[in-house]
Design an enzyme around this catalytic site. Sequence first.
Site, PDB file in Angstrom:
ATOM      1  N   LYS A  95      78.340  -2.473  23.019  1.00  0.00           N
ATOM      2  CA  LYS A  95      78.247  -3.863  22.566  1.00  0.00           C
ATOM      3  C   LYS A  95      77.468  -3.936  21.253  1.00  0.00           C
ATOM      4  O   LYS A  95      77.855  -4.645  20.325  1.00  0.00           O
ATOM      5  CB  LYS A  95      77.527  -4.698  23.635  1.00  0.00           C
ATOM      6  CG  LYS A  95      77.277  -6.131  23.232  1.00  0.00           C
ATOM      7  CD  LYS A  95      76.385  -6.877  24.201  1.00  0.00           C
ATOM      8  CE  LYS A  95      74.928  -6.732  23.863  1.00  0.00           C
ATOM      9  NZ  LYS A  95      74.095  -7.912  24.096  1.00  0.00           N
ATOM     10  N   ARG A 115      73.923 -14.119  19.472  1.00  0.00           N
ATOM     11  CA  ARG A 115      72.686 -13.623  18.902  1.00  0.00           C
ATOM     12  C   ARG A 115      73.003 -12.804  17.640  1.00  0.00           C
ATOM     13  O   ARG A 115      72.371 -12.928  16.603  1.00  0.00           O
ATOM     14  CB  ARG A 115      71.984 -12.746  19.953  1.00  0.00           C
ATOM     15  CG  ARG A 115      70.671 -12.172  19.511  1.00  0.00           C
ATOM     16  CD  ARG A 115      69.625 -13.252  19.375  1.00  0.00           C
ATOM     17  NE  ARG A 115      68.539 -12.823  18.510  1.00  0.00           N
ATOM     18  CZ  ARG A 115      67.683 -13.650  17.935  1.00  0.00           C
ATOM     19  NH1 ARG A 115      67.770 -14.939  18.113  1.00  0.00           N
ATOM     20  NH2 ARG A 115      66.722 -13.187  17.184  1.00  0.00           N
ATOM     21  N   ASP A 164      70.527 -14.910  24.396  1.00  0.00           N
ATOM     22  CA  ASP A 164      69.850 -14.955  25.690  1.00  0.00           C
ATOM     23  C   ASP A 164      68.471 -15.584  25.631  1.00  0.00           C
ATOM     24  O   ASP A 164      67.814 -15.562  24.607  1.00  0.00           O
ATOM     25  CB  ASP A 164      69.671 -13.530  26.209  1.00  0.00           C
ATOM     26  CG  ASP A 164      70.994 -12.917  26.555  1.00  0.00           C
ATOM     27  OD1 ASP A 164      71.828 -13.623  27.118  1.00  0.00           O
ATOM     28  OD2 ASP A 164      71.173 -11.739  26.237  1.00  0.00           O
ATOM     29  N   ARG A 185      62.576 -15.010  19.703  1.00  0.00           N
ATOM     30  CA  ARG A 185      63.346 -13.963  19.020  1.00  0.00           C
ATOM     31  C   ARG A 185      63.262 -14.175  17.507  1.00  0.00           C
ATOM     32  O   ARG A 185      64.195 -14.673  16.870  1.00  0.00           O
ATOM     33  CB  ARG A 185      64.798 -13.949  19.524  1.00  0.00           C
ATOM     34  CG  ARG A 185      64.842 -13.705  21.021  1.00  0.00           C
ATOM     35  CD  ARG A 185      66.198 -13.399  21.550  1.00  0.00           C
ATOM     36  NE  ARG A 185      66.664 -12.080  21.142  1.00  0.00           N
ATOM     37  CZ  ARG A 185      67.757 -11.495  21.657  1.00  0.00           C
ATOM     38  NH1 ARG A 185      68.451 -12.107  22.559  1.00  0.00           N
ATOM     39  NH2 ARG A 185      68.122 -10.304  21.253  1.00  0.00           N
ATOM     40  N   PRO A 186      62.129 -13.787  16.919  1.00  0.00           N
ATOM     41  CA  PRO A 186      61.942 -14.010  15.482  1.00  0.00           C
ATOM     42  C   PRO A 186      62.882 -13.155  14.640  1.00  0.00           C
ATOM     43  O   PRO A 186      63.368 -12.120  15.103  1.00  0.00           O
ATOM     44  CB  PRO A 186      60.484 -13.557  15.250  1.00  0.00           C
ATOM     45  CG  PRO A 186      60.176 -12.624  16.369  1.00  0.00           C
ATOM     46  CD  PRO A 186      61.001 -13.063  17.535  1.00  0.00           C
ATOM     47  N   ASP A 229      66.757  -3.036  27.889  1.00  0.00           N
ATOM     48  CA  ASP A 229      67.941  -3.566  28.575  1.00  0.00           C
ATOM     49  C   ASP A 229      68.185  -2.890  29.926  1.00  0.00           C
ATOM     50  O   ASP A 229      68.977  -3.379  30.726  1.00  0.00           O
ATOM     51  CB  ASP A 229      69.183  -3.430  27.682  1.00  0.00           C
ATOM     52  CG  ASP A 229      69.045  -4.272  26.427  1.00  0.00           C
ATOM     53  OD1 ASP A 229      68.047  -5.006  26.309  1.00  0.00           O
ATOM     54  OD2 ASP A 229      69.921  -4.190  25.553  1.00  0.00           O
TER      55      ASP A 229
HETATM   56  N1  EPU Z   1      61.121  -8.671  16.234  1.00  0.00           N
HETATM   57  C1  EPU Z   1      60.271  -9.320  15.373  1.00  0.00           C
HETATM   58  N2  EPU Z   1      60.784  -9.753  14.173  1.00  0.00           N
HETATM   59  C2  EPU Z   1      62.080  -9.562  13.825  1.00  0.00           C
HETATM   60  C3  EPU Z   1      62.942  -8.916  14.719  1.00  0.00           C
HETATM   61  C4  EPU Z   1      62.437  -8.475  15.929  1.00  0.00           C
HETATM   62  O1  EPU Z   1      59.091  -9.491  15.657  1.00  0.00           O
HETATM   63  O2  EPU Z   1      62.465  -9.974  12.728  1.00  0.00           O
HETATM   64  C5  EPU Z   1      60.605  -8.178  17.522  1.00  0.00           C
HETATM   65  C6  EPU Z   1      61.243  -8.881  18.706  1.00  0.00           C
HETATM   66  O3  EPU Z   1      60.569 -10.061  19.024  1.00  0.00           O
HETATM   67  C7  EPU Z   1      61.156  -7.823  19.786  1.00  0.00           C
HETATM   68  C8  EPU Z   1      61.275  -6.488  19.012  1.00  0.00           C
HETATM   69  O4  EPU Z   1      60.973  -6.814  17.661  1.00  0.00           O
HETATM   70  O5  EPU Z   1      59.891  -7.859  20.387  1.00  0.00           O
HETATM   71  C9  EPU Z   1      62.631  -5.823  19.067  1.00  0.00           C
HETATM   72  O6  EPU Z   1      63.649  -6.744  18.687  1.00  0.00           O
HETATM   73  P1  EPU Z   1      65.045  -6.279  18.041  1.00  0.00           P
HETATM   74  O7  EPU Z   1      65.149  -6.827  16.680  1.00  0.00           O
HETATM   75  O8  EPU Z   1      65.187  -4.821  18.241  1.00  0.00           O
HETATM   76  O9  EPU Z   1      66.083  -7.025  18.971  1.00  0.00           O
HETATM   77  P2  EPU Z   1      67.500  -7.580  18.554  1.00  0.00           P
HETATM   78  O10 EPU Z   1      68.076  -6.786  17.460  1.00  0.00           O
HETATM   79  O11 EPU Z   1      67.433  -9.059  18.378  1.00  0.00           O
HETATM   80  C10 EPU Z   1      68.902  -6.020  20.099  1.00  0.00           C
HETATM   81  C11 EPU Z   1      69.858  -6.236  21.233  1.00  0.00           C
HETATM   82  C12 EPU Z   1      69.089  -6.652  22.467  1.00  0.00           C
HETATM   83  C13 EPU Z   1      68.082  -5.565  22.803  1.00  0.00           C
HETATM   84  C14 EPU Z   1      67.162  -5.298  21.605  1.00  0.00           C
HETATM   85  C15 EPU Z   1      66.240  -4.103  21.872  1.00  0.00           C
HETATM   86  C16 EPU Z   1      71.859  -7.016  20.076  1.00  0.00           C
HETATM   87  C17 EPU Z   1      72.759  -8.151  19.801  1.00  0.00           C
HETATM   88  N3  EPU Z   1      70.817  -7.268  20.862  1.00  0.00           N
HETATM   89  O12 EPU Z   1      68.295  -7.291  19.880  1.00  0.00           O
HETATM   90  O13 EPU Z   1      70.053  -6.759  23.486  1.00  0.00           O
HETATM   91  O14 EPU Z   1      67.303  -5.961  23.910  1.00  0.00           O
HETATM   92  O15 EPU Z   1      67.943  -5.008  20.441  1.00  0.00           O
HETATM   93  O16 EPU Z   1      65.295  -3.910  20.866  1.00  0.00           O
HETATM   94  O17 EPU Z   1      72.095  -5.923  19.604  1.00  0.00           O
HETATM   95  C18 EPU Z   1      70.782  -7.184  25.651  1.00  0.00           C
HETATM   96  O18 EPU Z   1      71.827  -6.613  25.362  1.00  0.00           O
HETATM   97  O19 EPU Z   1      70.449  -7.455  26.832  1.00  0.00           O
HETATM   98  C19 EPU Z   1      69.888  -7.564  24.567  1.00  0.00           C
HETATM   99  C20 EPU Z   1      69.000  -8.540  24.651  1.00  0.00           C
END
Ligand code: EPU
Length: 415
Positions: free
Chosen positions: A22, A92, A116, A121-122, A304
């Site tokens: 995904k 997202r 979700d 989610r910053p 996850d």
């Molecule tokens: N974070 C920040 N600032 C940012 C971005 C992230 O502080 O600009 C923090 C978040 O708050 C979090 C950490 O960094 O504490 C990791 O966030 P990340 O950016 O890695 O998350 P994401 O890219 O928004 C993706 C997956 C998530 C998965 C996370 C694991 C997608 C669409 N989503 O999210 O998937 O949990 O990586 O790091 O690829 C899921 O599939 O269940 C799911 C939530």
Amino acid sequence: MSAILVKGGNKLKGEVSVNGSKYVALAAIPAALLANSQVVLENIPDLSDVRVFCEILEGMGARASFGGGVVTIDPRGLRHAVPNPALVRQLRASYYLLGALLGRFGEAEVALPGGDDIGPRPIDQHVKGLCALGAETKILHGHIKATSVGLKGASVYLDVASVGATINIMLSAVLAEGQTIIVNAYPAPWIIDLANMLNAMGARVYGAGTETIRIQGVKALHGCQHAIIPDQSEAATLMIAATLTGGDVTLQNVIPLHLGSVTAKLRETGAVVLPTEDSIRVIGPQRPSAVNVKTLPYPGFFTDFQAPMSTLLTVAEGTSLVTETIWEDRFRHLEELINMGAKVRFEGRSAYIEGVPKLTGALVRGTDLRAAASLVMAGMVAEGETLVEGIMHMDRGYEKLDQKLRALGADITRQ
Ligand code: EPU
């Protein structure tokens, strides 16, 4: 709104094939907008998020079709940099449109993304990266607008290893002038896979999969054909489900190397895990033993996998400590499981889970995709019937998970 009715008591048995990733799919689709000819993506999971993404691209003038696990995108007709906000808010991963459209047009206006409910989610690290490359950004009326007069490579240090920020910066940097370096990049296989796709389009991305990624900007990117890697989270969920039910399941289309953390933890619970080159057989114990789990960036125990794993631990022998370090609000499934008889005590970002011999069926609700899938799994080992609501979340991240579990012997009906 659909719900799933589960009757507990059946062990999972048999073979199941895991879908494409995904994470890669949702990054590869916007990445295709950077090409000047057709992109064909294979092994794409049939998820509602994938279909919405294709609709967003079509709305911007590109051609995007999906069928039989293949997404075909022709970005040549792409006209503008403002995707449909109503559709964008459903996803997202729509934040990747920011990097891709900025790279392609030098401007983008994207509604702030949905997704979700797992805590704040910053996207500050995404914005920091785009600004380092020379973009100006502002947030207005729930939209983020980014403009640039030509992106220029730069060094970007991420304060947190973020999947999304790493990918977004890669998407905006491949067509920027000069060299971009991402320091503290997220080091995971799905970042490598996206880099492989971009490189097949003519990009020059080096070091993906490590904490330092170097991108040498190129003038143009062409189309490509790329088959994406299998989905780690779906594989881990099925492995945990096999262990939880004391079953015997063989997963096909997996890369066992990418599943190291869950393999190690399931072995600690007493499961037998037998990997080959592209399959994994999991044989569950009579009753799993308690283990401690702390979520960490890859190759640590991935966030996850936490909801299915902590669900398994509610029926393990002994007390487990589960600590969630990535998302603030990712224990909602455990709150629901308490209604099914689980014994859980929360302390900040940790949950102490005292395993009970049996859960009992109840009406429960999943609030994110992993939570919904985990509650369905809980129903499979509970006494009586469990009705799980919030299944639309599960459908956003798993392709036909209920059908797969049913084919393995679970008593599951979609309502
Ligand atoms: N974070 C920040 N600032 C940012 C971005 C992230 O502080 O600009 C923090 C978040 O708050 C979090 C950490 O960094 O504490 C990791 O966030 P990340 O950016 O890695 O998350 P994401 O890219 O928004 C993706 C997956 C998530 C998965 C996370 C694991 C997608 C669409 N989503 O999210 O998937 O949990 O990586 O790091 O690829 C899921 O599939 O269940 C799911 C939530």
